[in-house]
Design a protein around this motif. Structure first.
Motif, PDB file in Angstrom:
ATOM      1  N   UNK A   1    -103.896  34.909  -0.940  1.00 23.21           N
ATOM      2  CA  UNK A   1    -103.880  35.608  -2.226  1.00 23.21           C
ATOM      3  C   UNK A   1    -104.290  37.072  -2.044  1.00 23.21           C
ATOM      4  N   UNK A   2    -105.325  37.321  -1.247  1.00 20.83           N
ATOM      5  CA  UNK A   2    -105.772  38.699  -1.014  1.00 20.83           C
ATOM      6  C   UNK A   2    -104.693  39.510  -0.307  1.00 20.83           C
ATOM      7  N   UNK A   3    -104.018  38.907   0.668  1.00 19.27           N
ATOM      8  CA  UNK A   3    -102.966  39.614   1.397  1.00 19.27           C
ATOM      9  C   UNK A   3    -101.784  39.962   0.490  1.00 19.27           C
ATOM     10  N   UNK A   4    -101.592  39.172  -0.560  1.00 21.10           N
ATOM     11  CA  UNK A   4    -100.518  39.437  -1.522  1.00 21.10           C
ATOM     12  C   UNK A   4    -101.005  40.273  -2.713  1.00 21.10           C
ATOM     13  N   UNK A   5    -102.294  40.670  -2.701  1.00 22.93           N
ATOM     14  CA  UNK A   5    -102.911  41.420  -3.807  1.00 22.93           C
ATOM     15  C   UNK A   5    -102.799  40.667  -5.122  1.00 22.93           C
ATOM     16  N   UNK A   6    -103.081  39.357  -5.087  1.00 25.65           N
ATOM     17  CA  UNK A   6    -102.975  38.503  -6.266  1.00 25.65           C
ATOM     18  C   UNK A   6    -104.237  37.677  -6.451  1.00 25.65           C
ATOM     19  N   UNK A   7    -104.511  37.248  -7.679  1.00 24.42           N
ATOM     20  CA  UNK A   7    -105.617  36.310  -7.878  1.00 24.42           C
ATOM     21  C   UNK A   7    -105.241  34.932  -7.336  1.00 24.42           C
ATOM     22  N   UNK A   8    -106.231  34.147  -7.020  1.00 25.52           N
ATOM     23  CA  UNK A   8    -106.009  32.807  -6.488  1.00 25.52           C
ATOM     24  C   UNK A   8    -105.104  31.971  -7.383  1.00 25.52           C
ATOM     25  N   UNK A   9    -105.274  32.089  -8.689  1.00 28.53           N
ATOM     26  CA  UNK A   9    -104.503  31.257  -9.614  1.00 28.53           C
ATOM     27  C   UNK A   9    -103.009  31.546  -9.562  1.00 28.53           C
ATOM     28  N   UNK A  10    -102.609  32.716  -9.047  1.00 31.95           N
ATOM     29  CA  UNK A  10    -101.182  32.990  -8.889  1.00 31.95           C
ATOM     30  C   UNK A  10    -100.555  32.020  -7.892  1.00 31.95           C
ATOM     31  N   UNK A  11    -101.343  31.554  -6.927  1.00 37.05           N
ATOM     32  CA  UNK A  11    -100.846  30.587  -5.947  1.00 37.05           C
ATOM     33  C   UNK A  11    -100.923  29.160  -6.468  1.00 37.05           C
ATOM     34  N   UNK A  12    -101.935  28.884  -7.277  1.00 40.08           N
ATOM     35  CA  UNK A  12    -102.193  27.508  -7.705  1.00 40.08           C
ATOM     36  C   UNK A  12    -101.338  27.061  -8.880  1.00 40.08           C
TER      37      UNK A  12
END
Length: 185
Positions: free
Chosen positions: A68-79
């Protein structure tokens, strides 16, 4: 004495691993990154990332945070939709709410750390802050090189764009809320 689990690789209990993997692939491709480039930026193995994307690996919380950090996104964007409990090497978290507030996203978690355990977490992307309010136990948290302690009724916040840690001290489980603030890049 704290028994450290900072190097452990306890799997995350994320329901819908295949869906998480599909979201990671979609987000990676949307950013125009190869599998190798995202693995490099997230400091995870290419095989680990490939297994995550194909749904054959149950990711750790640390791996999800790193991606998530490498994509500059919050964790919930993946979940995706609210997941069940997510476990790191020591930290157990349950997402309670996501707040999108224009240029900032907030994730609110209920957090538990079993007595005597500690966990090191990777850096989030630039500008991310974490805010913990302790309800029970003694929490040591913050940047790895300058952690702080908080007991029941106390609050601690820190810049989470550096490696940071969580530990339950004094022989009791820590029960706390964790608010993660993600500015949009």
């Amino acid at each position: 004495m704290v028994t450290t689990s900072e190097g452990g690789a306890r799997p995350a209990l994320v329901e819908g691993t295949a869906e998480v993997g599909a979201r990671v692939r979609e987000l990676r491709e949307r950013c125009g990154l190869s599998l190798s480039e995202l693995a490099r930026r997230a400091s995870v193995g290419k095989a680990t990332l490939s297994g995550l994307e194909s749904g054959t690996r149950n990711p750790t919380l640390d791996t999800l945070h790193a991606v998530a950090a490498a994509l500059d996104l919050p964790l919930t964007a993946l979940l995706g939709p609210p997941p069940g409990a997510v476990h790191g090497a020591a930290v157990e978290m349950r997402l309670l709410r996501v707040f999108d507030d224009g240029p900032v996203t907030y994730e609110l978690y209920r957090m538990r750390i079993p007595a005597g355990l500690a966990q090191r977490s990777p850096a989030h992307h630039a500008g991310v802050t974490e805010h913990a309010t302790v309800f029970a136990g003694v929490l040591e948290t913050g940047p790895v090189d300058a952690p702080r302690r908080a007991g029941p009724g106390e609050h601690v916040e820190w810049a989470a764009d550096v490696p940071h840690r969580y530990a339950a001290l004094d022989g009791a489980d820590v029960h706390a809320s964790l608010l993660i603030r993600y500015p949009r890049p």
